[in-house]
Design an enzyme around this catalytic site. Structure first.
Site, PDB file in Angstrom:
ATOM      1  N   HIS A   1       1.912   5.016   4.067  1.00  0.00           N
ATOM      2  CA  HIS A   1       1.084   5.653   3.043  1.00  0.00           C
ATOM      3  C   HIS A   1       1.567   7.074   2.782  1.00  0.00           C
ATOM      4  CE1 HIS A   1      -2.504   2.819   4.222  1.00  0.00           C
ATOM      5  NE2 HIS A   1      -1.447   2.182   3.750  1.00  0.00           N
TER       6      HIS A   1
ATOM      7  N   SER B   1       0.807  -1.217   0.000  1.00  0.00           N
ATOM      8  CA  SER B   1       0.000   0.000   0.000  1.00  0.00           C
ATOM      9  C   SER B   1       0.842   1.270   0.000  1.00  0.00           C
ATOM     10  CB  SER B   1      -0.966   0.001   1.192  1.00  0.00           C
ATOM     11  OG  SER B   1      -0.265  -0.157   2.405  1.00  0.00           O
TER      12      SER B   1
END
Length: 231
Positions: A209, A154
């Protein structure tokens, strides 16, 4: 008259360009398919290991111990093998916490990756993806206060999203378009992270992230700083 009813003389230049673009995209996404296949194969082996198919106990734990990103290895922890503190900046991105985590990330990788390929091609996608992986790990290493390993692609996916938004920002700014659509997507991404962090009781690696997003934004402007007209 439908497209299928036209004769050869009715084929337009736009049709030729569209067909050529589709044909050129097929070999380009081969790199993307290889990335996805690597993650799928690894998770398949770990899932089968969880079911005892290989007779190897703790296969997933072993993979996390040797391939996950451990912030402690940046301090005074002893690595399991030489160069683990370096290799973990990339290896963590090919491990996932289970099939659901894998599927969610691979769907995102496919669609974001295709959009990046259409802009800069497959090899620059690879460079962007690799640097976003490293940036995601760097963000986690700098900001996270965790004794657990971090795994998942991610961080790199947020890097691809950051790249696409960076290009969209440049394109809109250059052609005097409204910048609100870019800001709106950024707000949505922040909101998604806040909701997931709350739903996961603080176990979301938002630091990865953020690191991946910032890295992707910066690298995108280095790879392709030129603006393109917006349809």
């Amino acid at each position: 008259m439908s497209r299928d009813d036209r004769g050869m003389n009715d084929v337009t230049d736009d049709d030729v360009v569209t067909v050529a673009a589709r044909k050129s995209l097929v070999p380009s996404i081969a790199v993307l398919i290889v990335l996805i296949a690597a993650c799928v194969l690894i998770e398949l082996c770990l899932t089968l290991g969880d079911a005892g198919a290989f007779g190897i106990p703790r296969l997933r734990a072993w993979a996390y111990e040797n391939g996950g990103f451990w912030p402690g290895l940046l301090e005074d922890w002893k690595p399991n093998y030489p160069n683990q503190p370096i290799l973990m900046f990339v290896s963590y991105g090919f491990l996932h916490s289970g099939p659901a985590h894998l599927i969610m990330n691979m769907v995102g990788l496919y669609f974001l990756g295709r959009a990046v390929i259409e802009r800069v091609g497959p090899w620059r996608l690879c460079l962007l993806y690799a640097l976003a992986l490293v940036g995601g790990a760097g963000g986690f290493g700098l900001l996270a206060d965790s004794l657990r390993p971090m795994v998942g692609a991610s961080g790199a996916l947020f890097g691809l999203a950051g790249a696409l938004l960076a290009w969209n920002y440049v394109d809109r700014f250059a052609f005097d378009k409204r910048l609100w659509p870019v800001a709106r997507v950024v707000i949505v991404l922040v909101a998604i992270n806040v909701v997931q962090w709350w739903a996961m009781n603080g176990q979301l690696a938002w630091e990865a992230h953020l690191g991946g997003f910032v890295s992707g934004w910066v690298v995108a402007l280095l790879l392709d700083p030129r603006s393109q007209p917006i349809a």
